[in-house]
Motif scaffolding. Structure first.
Motif, PDB file in Angstrom:
ATOM      1  N   THR A  23       0.818  -1.213   0.000  1.00 55.59           N
ATOM      2  CA  THR A  23       0.000   0.000   0.000  1.00 55.59           C
ATOM      3  C   THR A  23       0.854   1.267   0.000  1.00 55.59           C
ATOM      4  OG1 THR A  23      -0.131  -0.142   2.419  1.00 55.59           O
ATOM      5  CG2 THR A  23      -1.936  -1.114   1.154  1.00 55.59           C
ATOM      6  N   ARG A  24       2.135   1.108   0.239  1.00 53.18           N
ATOM      7  CA  ARG A  24       3.032   2.266   0.244  1.00 53.18           C
ATOM      8  C   ARG A  24       3.248   2.807  -1.166  1.00 53.18           C
ATOM      9  NH1 ARG A  24       8.561   2.693  -0.521  1.00 53.18           N
ATOM     10  NH2 ARG A  24       9.552   4.523   0.451  1.00 53.18           N
ATOM     11  N   THR A  25       3.549   1.928  -2.123  1.00 54.65           N
ATOM     12  CA  THR A  25       3.817   2.383  -3.490  1.00 54.65           C
ATOM     13  C   THR A  25       2.604   3.065  -4.126  1.00 54.65           C
ATOM     14  OG1 THR A  25       5.423   0.584  -3.718  1.00 54.65           O
ATOM     15  CG2 THR A  25       4.722   1.690  -5.732  1.00 54.65           C
ATOM     16  N   PRO A  26       1.376   2.509  -3.992  1.00 51.74           N
ATOM     17  CA  PRO A  26       0.219   3.251  -4.514  1.00 51.74           C
ATOM     18  C   PRO A  26       0.066   4.636  -3.911  1.00 51.74           C
ATOM     19  CG  PRO A  26      -0.392   0.975  -4.116  1.00 51.74           C
ATOM     20  CD  PRO A  26       0.987   1.151  -3.535  1.00 51.74           C
ATOM     21  N   ALA A  27       0.394   4.784  -2.623  1.00 51.26           N
ATOM     22  CA  ALA A  27       0.316   6.110  -2.011  1.00 51.26           C
ATOM     23  C   ALA A  27       1.314   7.074  -2.657  1.00 51.26           C
ATOM     24  CB  ALA A  27       0.580   6.011  -0.504  1.00 51.26           C
ATOM     25  N   ILE A  28       2.511   6.553  -2.979  1.00 44.80           N
ATOM     26  CA  ILE A  28       3.511   7.392  -3.659  1.00 44.80           C
ATOM     27  C   ILE A  28       3.021   7.768  -5.051  1.00 44.80           C
ATOM     28  CG2 ILE A  28       5.844   7.413  -4.610  1.00 44.80           C
ATOM     29  CD1 ILE A  28       6.657   5.560  -2.292  1.00 44.80           C
ATOM     30  N   LEU A  29       2.470   6.788  -5.772  1.00 43.72           N
ATOM     31  CA  LEU A  29       1.912   7.070  -7.092  1.00 43.72           C
ATOM     32  C   LEU A  29       0.825   8.140  -7.009  1.00 43.72           C
ATOM     33  CD1 LEU A  29       1.475   3.605  -8.875  1.00 43.72           C
ATOM     34  CD2 LEU A  29       2.981   5.471  -9.524  1.00 43.72           C
ATOM     35  N   ASN A  30      -0.032   7.993  -6.037  1.00 39.83           N
ATOM     36  CA  ASN A  30      -1.136   8.943  -5.890  1.00 39.83           C
ATOM     37  C   ASN A  30      -0.624  10.335  -5.561  1.00 39.83           C
ATOM     38  OD1 ASN A  30      -3.920   9.365  -6.024  1.00 39.83           O
ATOM     39  ND2 ASN A  30      -4.138   9.254  -3.811  1.00 39.83           N
ATOM     40  N   LEU A  31       0.408  10.405  -4.744  1.00 37.56           N
ATOM     41  CA  LEU A  31       0.998  11.707  -4.409  1.00 37.56           C
ATOM     42  C   LEU A  31       1.533  12.387  -5.662  1.00 37.56           C
ATOM     43  CD1 LEU A  31       1.889  13.782  -2.308  1.00 37.56           C
ATOM     44  CD2 LEU A  31       4.013  12.466  -2.025  1.00 37.56           C
ATOM     45  N   VAL A  32       2.191  11.611  -6.529  1.00 33.69           N
ATOM     46  CA  VAL A  32       2.698  12.170  -7.787  1.00 33.69           C
ATOM     47  C   VAL A  32       1.541  12.711  -8.621  1.00 33.69           C
ATOM     48  CG1 VAL A  32       3.803  11.592  -9.991  1.00 33.69           C
ATOM     49  CG2 VAL A  32       4.756  10.717  -7.843  1.00 33.69           C
ATOM     50  N   MET A  33       0.481  11.910  -8.771  1.00 36.84           N
ATOM     51  CA  MET A  33      -0.637  12.319  -9.624  1.00 36.84           C
ATOM     52  C   MET A  33      -1.367  13.535  -9.062  1.00 36.84           C
ATOM     53  SD  MET A  33      -2.268   8.756 -11.104  1.00 36.84           S
ATOM     54  CE  MET A  33      -2.609   8.024  -9.499  1.00 36.84           C
ATOM     55  N   VAL A  34      -1.634  13.537  -7.776  1.00 31.93           N
ATOM     56  CA  VAL A  34      -2.367  14.665  -7.178  1.00 31.93           C
ATOM     57  C   VAL A  34      -1.528  15.932  -7.211  1.00 31.93           C
ATOM     58  CG1 VAL A  34      -3.359  15.548  -5.031  1.00 31.93           C
ATOM     59  CG2 VAL A  34      -3.840  13.207  -5.747  1.00 31.93           C
TER      60      VAL A  34
END
Length: 536
Positions: free
Chosen positions: A398-409
């Motif tokens: 769940t850590r990597t999706p959070a990083i991905l989401n931070l990039v997108m947002v």
């Protein structure tokens, strides 16, 4: 794995058959959803009342995703898949416990959200009368949170049991109920011109209760489908021994899920506030719904069926199978969505002018089409990000999706803040969708880099070949469609006929040339994608 073409361009027959069932349901769902969108737009318009309704109707999704949605959507399928590998009895008991815990959590969150409705609305709506209407609607619409959660959890149980079609049909129930609600709204006595101040109590109650009834209807649909599938829901379950627990979702996992959810909703909150400030909530909502149509029909079919497969392979430690499904999914998504990107970019303005003009203001109809056309390039990257997320969640990462989401947002918010500072209202409304698409591109690139670091080569050399072939066929089709569109507009002088004939001619020319070019160039995956959108 014994099917032909696992390492080539084909795909497993079971995947294609299941995807076909989901795709058919997706087509009906999106078709009825499109009709619903047109009817709601015709009834409420795109001004203050429409913005208040669409804004309030987004609130249940926002609260649900912030507090529970990410946890349920990302953890449930992998957890249930691991439980199923422990045997039928243990799987059934664990599923019972999960359903009970989910229902209780959803009930608590829903009650708290309804109680906080005035404060939630105040964060988005500045105008007094519009805020009053949005607050009343929020009281009536926020109970959808409970129904959304039940639909997601029960749908996940059905998917793990290899029953995909039932959950895919659930949105049709919602669409039919909302259409009936709009019919009731129209026949109610009320003002000729709808404004937030002039709407009657009966109109507000009909709109709010009817919309929530639609979401409740789809929740009931999946619960009935689960019962018909042989599962019996019981409130009395004995505790599972510690050694029976198929997965232990620790605090770090839940913590990163919460981080993901908070990041998402910060982005949504800023987007909605900018949309309200520039009078574009309804235009943005309708453009986003049209953007989601090809994803819901084509991409969702692939992703829904791949998730349990990827979860089973991850649970078994079969990394090669996970990577193979990732590459296969990327190829299928490219074949399905790159042509749709061209179609939306080329025909979006003409199509929305045809279907929305007369139902909303002509300027609003044109703006919806422009927003769809300008943001269409994000369709394939969006689907690829969703596929990457499913691979990560299959490993309980769940850590990597959070990083991905931070990039997108970060990308989306940065672009929107800049746009709101330097551009006018209409340009900002278009940029609401464009910023999202640019964020999906950034997310897809980041996700690929992170997955490659973990898994090594991802088999994307074949994906690149497929993308190149599809892009070539799509480019030729786009030129043919543009030529037919322009020629029709030049030769047809009657405006009423031209409005229909031009997009029809462009679509027919583009489809014919794409099919011919695909045959000449050679796109093996096209056969599998066609099979997936036919009944299984």
């Amino acid at each position: 794995m014994t099917w032909k073409g696992v390492r080539g361009q084909g795909g497993p027959p079971g995947l294609i058959r299941s995807g076909g069932s989901v795709a058919v349901a997706g087509v009906i769902s999106r078709a009825t959803g499109f009709v619903r969108t047109l009817v709601v737009a015709a009834v409420l318009g795109t001004a203050a009342v429409g913005d208040a309704y669409n804004g309030a109707n987004n609130l249940p999704n926002m609260v649900y995703e912030l507090l529970l949605g990410t946890v349920l959507a990302s953890v449930v399928v992998p957890v249930l898949t691991r439980a199923r590998s422990r045997g039928r009895k243990r799987s059934r008991e664990f599923t019972q416990r999960l359903l009970i815990a989910s229902v209780l959590a959803l009930a608590v969150v829903t009650v708290l959200a309804v109680a906080c409705a005035p404060w939630i609305v105040r964060g988005f709506v500045a105008d007094g009368e519009q805020r009053r209407l949005a607050t009343w609607l929020a009281y009536l619409l926020l109970p959808q949170i409970f129904c959304y959660g039940v639909t997601v959890v029960v749908g996940a149980v059905l998917n793990v049991r290899d029953s995909f079609a039932a959950a895919a049909w659930a949105p049709v129930v919602n669409n039919v109920i909302v259409l009936a609600t709009c019919a009731m709204f129209v026949v109610l006595p009320g003002p000729v011109t709808l404004t937030p101040a002039s709407m009657t109590t009966a109109q507000i109650l009909t709109l709010g209760i009817g919309t929530t009834a639609g979401i409740a209807g789809q929740a009931v649909w999946v619960v009935v489908a689960l019962r018909r599938d042989g599962f019996r829901w019981s409130w009395r379950v004995r505790p599972l021994p510690y050694t029976w627990r198929p997965v232990r979702v620790g605090l770090p996992v839940l913590g990163w899920l919460l981080v993901y959810a908070v990041i998402s909703q910060v982005g949504v909150a800023i987007t909605m506030r900018i949309a309200f400030d520039h009078g574009g909530v309804s235009v943005y909502t309708y453009a986003e719904l049209l953007f989601q149509v090809p994803y819901g029909i084509l991409a969702a079919s692939v992703l829904t069926v791949l998730m349990p497969r990827i979860s089973r392979a991850a649970a078994a430690g079969d990394q090669a199978a996970v990577v193979a499904d990732l590459a296969r999914g990327a190829r299928y998504l490219s074949v399905a969505l790159i042509p749709m990107t061209m179609a939306m970019s080329l025909l979006g303005p003409a199509f929305t002018a045809l279907v929305f003009t007369g139902r909303v203001e002509a300027d609003s109809a044109a703006l919806i089409g422009t927003a769809v056309a300008c943001s269409a390039f994000g369709l394939a990257p969006f689907a690829l990000v969703m596929l990457q997320m499913r691979v990560l969640y299959a490993y309980h990462d769940t850590r990597t999706p959070a990083i991905l989401n931070l990039v997108m947002v970060t990308v989306k918010v940065g672009i929107l803040v800049l746009a709101a500072t330097v551009l006018g209202d209409r340009a900002v409304i278009v940029m609401l969708g464009v910023a999202g698409s640019l964020a999906y591109v950034a997310g897809a690139v980041t996700g690929h880099v992170l997955l490659r670091r973990r898994h090594g080569l991802l088999g994307f050399a074949t994906v690149a070949v497929t993308v190149g072939r599809v892009a070539a066929a799509t480019g030729l089709a786009g030129l043919a469609g543009l030529g037919a569109l322009v020629a029709t507009r030049v030769t047809v002088t009657a405006a009423a006929i031209e409005q229909f004939a031009a997009p029809a001619a462009g679509a027919v020319a583009a489809v014919l040339v794409f099919v011919l070019a695909a045959h000449v160039i050679g796109i093996p995956e096209l056969r599998a994608v066609r099979a997936m959108v036919r009944p299984g």
